[in-house]
Design a protein around this motif. Sequence first.
Motif, mmCIF file in Angstrom:
data_model
loop_
_atom_site.group_PDB
_atom_site.id
_atom_site.type_symbol
_atom_site.label_atom_id
_atom_site.label_comp_id
_atom_site.label_asym_id
_atom_site.label_seq_id
_atom_site.Cartn_x
_atom_site.Cartn_y
_atom_site.Cartn_z
ATOM 1 N N GLU A 1 -2.421 -3.296 -10.604
ATOM 2 C CA GLU A 1 -3.777 -2.974 -10.152
ATOM 3 C C GLU A 1 -4.035 -3.537 -8.754
ATOM 4 O O GLU A 1 -4.645 -2.871 -7.910
ATOM 5 N N ASP A 2 -3.557 -4.758 -8.510
ATOM 6 C CA ASP A 2 -3.734 -5.362 -7.190
ATOM 7 C C ASP A 2 -3.007 -4.560 -6.119
ATOM 8 O O ASP A 2 -3.527 -4.353 -5.014
ATOM 9 N N ARG A 3 -1.799 -4.102 -6.444
ATOM 10 C CA ARG A 3 -1.024 -3.335 -5.460
ATOM 11 C C ARG A 3 -1.702 -1.998 -5.156
ATOM 12 O O ARG A 3 -1.788 -1.578 -3.997
ATOM 13 N N LEU A 4 -2.169 -1.327 -6.198
ATOM 14 C CA LEU A 4 -2.816 -0.023 -6.003
ATOM 15 C C LEU A 4 -4.111 -0.170 -5.212
ATOM 16 O O LEU A 4 -4.409 0.648 -4.329
ATOM 17 N N SER A 5 -4.903 -1.187 -5.530
ATOM 18 C CA SER A 5 -6.159 -1.390 -4.801
ATOM 19 C C SER A 5 -5.876 -1.749 -3.343
ATOM 20 O O SER A 5 -6.633 -1.355 -2.447
ATOM 21 N N ALA A 6 -4.774 -2.472 -3.099
ATOM 22 C CA ALA A 6 -4.414 -2.820 -1.719
ATOM 23 C C ALA A 6 -4.040 -1.570 -0.930
ATOM 24 O O ALA A 6 -4.419 -1.425 0.243
ATOM 25 N N ILE A 7 -3.309 -0.653 -1.571
ATOM 26 C CA ILE A 7 -2.930 0.601 -0.899
ATOM 27 C C ILE A 7 -4.176 1.400 -0.528
ATOM 28 O O ILE A 7 -4.311 1.905 0.595
ATOM 29 N N ALA A 8 -5.109 1.508 -1.482
ATOM 30 C CA ALA A 8 -6.342 2.258 -1.218
ATOM 31 C C ALA A 8 -7.148 1.607 -0.097
ATOM 32 O O ALA A 8 -7.690 2.293 0.787
ATOM 33 N N ARG A 9 -7.214 0.287 -0.094
ATOM 34 C CA ARG A 9 -7.965 -0.411 0.950
ATOM 35 C C ARG A 9 -7.317 -0.221 2.314
ATOM 36 O O ARG A 9 -8.003 0.021 3.315
ATOM 37 N N ILE A 10 -5.982 -0.318 2.381
ATOM 38 C CA ILE A 10 -5.281 -0.138 3.653
ATOM 39 C C ILE A 10 -5.500 1.269 4.194
ATOM 40 O O ILE A 10 -5.716 1.474 5.400
ATOM 41 N N GLU A 11 -5.473 2.263 3.309
ATOM 42 C CA GLU A 11 -5.716 3.651 3.749
ATOM 43 C C GLU A 11 -7.127 3.800 4.322
ATOM 44 O O GLU A 11 -7.323 4.457 5.351
ATOM 45 N N ARG A 12 -8.120 3.187 3.659
ATOM 46 C CA ARG A 12 -9.504 3.267 4.151
ATOM 47 C C ARG A 12 -9.621 2.598 5.510
ATOM 48 O O ARG A 12 -10.232 3.151 6.437
ATOM 49 N N GLU A 13 -9.047 1.399 5.635
ATOM 50 C CA GLU A 13 -9.161 0.665 6.892
ATOM 51 C C GLU A 13 -8.406 1.364 8.015
ATOM 52 O O GLU A 13 -8.823 1.313 9.178
ATOM 53 N N LEU A 14 -7.303 2.041 7.691
ATOM 54 C CA LEU A 14 -6.574 2.801 8.701
ATOM 55 C C LEU A 14 -7.411 3.979 9.191
ATOM 56 O O LEU A 14 -7.509 4.233 10.399
ATOM 57 N N ASP A 15 -8.044 4.695 8.254
ATOM 58 C CA ASP A 15 -8.923 5.803 8.647
ATOM 59 C C ASP A 15 -10.073 5.312 9.513
ATOM 60 O O ASP A 15 -10.435 5.957 10.510
ATOM 61 N N ASP A 16 -10.647 4.156 9.149
ATOM 62 C CA ASP A 16 -11.757 3.605 9.935
ATOM 63 C C ASP A 16 -11.297 3.248 11.341
ATOM 64 O O ASP A 16 -12.016 3.488 12.323
ATOM 65 N N ALA A 17 -10.091 2.668 11.458
ATOM 66 C CA ALA A 17 -9.578 2.274 12.771
ATOM 67 C C ALA A 17 -9.308 3.492 13.642
ATOM 68 O O ALA A 17 -9.604 3.495 14.849
ATOM 69 N N ILE A 18 -8.737 4.541 13.041
ATOM 70 C CA ILE A 18 -8.464 5.767 13.798
ATOM 71 C C ILE A 18 -9.772 6.392 14.279
ATOM 72 O O ILE A 18 -9.891 6.842 15.434
ATOM 73 N N THR A 19 -10.762 6.418 13.390
ATOM 74 C CA THR A 19 -12.073 6.953 13.761
ATOM 75 C C THR A 19 -12.680 6.152 14.901
ATOM 76 O O THR A 19 -13.282 6.709 15.829
ATOM 77 N N LEU A 20 -12.518 4.832 14.843
ATOM 78 C CA LEU A 20 -13.063 3.961 15.888
ATOM 79 C C LEU A 20 -12.406 4.260 17.240
ATOM 80 O O LEU A 20 -13.084 4.321 18.278
ATOM 81 N N ILE A 21 -11.088 4.459 17.222
ATOM 82 C CA ILE A 21 -10.379 4.766 18.474
ATOM 83 C C ILE A 21 -10.843 6.113 19.028
ATOM 84 O O ILE A 21 -11.078 6.266 20.243
#
Length: 321
Positions: free
Chosen positions: A8-28
């Motif tokens: 569960e920790d690994r899956l939630s980490a993957i989902a969080r990383i994907e969200r933060e990556l999308d946010d960073a790309i949007t910010l750029i």
Amino acid sequence: MRERTELEDRLSAIARIERELDDAITLIELGEMEEDDTVITEGEGAIRALQAEVARRQVETLLSGEADQNDTYVEIHSGAGGTESQDWARMLMRMYARWGERKGYKVELIEETDGEEAGIKSATLMIKGHNAYGWLKTESGVHRLVRISPFDSNARRHTSFASAWVYPVIDDRIEIDIKESDCRIDTYRSSGAGGQHVNTTDSAVRITHIPTGIVAACQNERSQHKNRATAWNMLRARLYELELKKREEAASAEAASKSEIGWGHQIRSYVLQPYQLVKDLRTGVTSGTPYDVLDGELDPFIEASLAARIYGAADKVEDID
């Protein structure tokens, strides 16, 4: 439940990383539209941080061995060289203790034998935490230190050796049968701090497994019974670690690496004089800040050696002059 929690920790980490990556790309993209370099830099910094986290988690996926999730023992022994090597052994013990503290692990001193003038002859740490053995399992071997000796009145450069041996703490899932008739049990007085009790009571326990010659000792408790129980657990762990090495068909290589604490058997060199460099002789990974490494910053070396163990041994790297 432990396996489920980890997944569960690994899956939630993957989902969080994907969200933060999308946010960073949007910010750029937003920064480029508005021609705002500050926003672009912020987005790029977030992506670099995510890249570092992904690299670390990728290494964690390598920790899938039978005992990788377990707590671990780290045994330190000084090599030839008297006070110099004994002082280096204490520095090495502190390095692994600091690494464990940086990881948020609990570090306990199980046994310690003081040196004659300074440092230690030997010591055993127990490091408790998820994947503690998995992270440290490639740290077994001889460590070499080059420095200006603080014990030499002529301030000459000295080379010292000490060894580390890492093996897993055995939990209830693993059964190891040991015949008591195959073991010799000795009691003796503890050394080091502890006051009057240490000086008057034979509370320390040493168990020798005669068929293999493996020795386990504990002196950190005042009760002989508690020390005996801990020593038995350590002996079971050592025998289990030996069996793991046999399964990996690496027992002979391990025996060769531990046969002598000296030249030709080291896995890592720590040079403080005449220049500053730490170099892993198995992977070629280096650091120009040896005092940070000695303060527990071991992850780059550990991650490289784990990757080399999984994906194939790294090319032989020559020793440091």
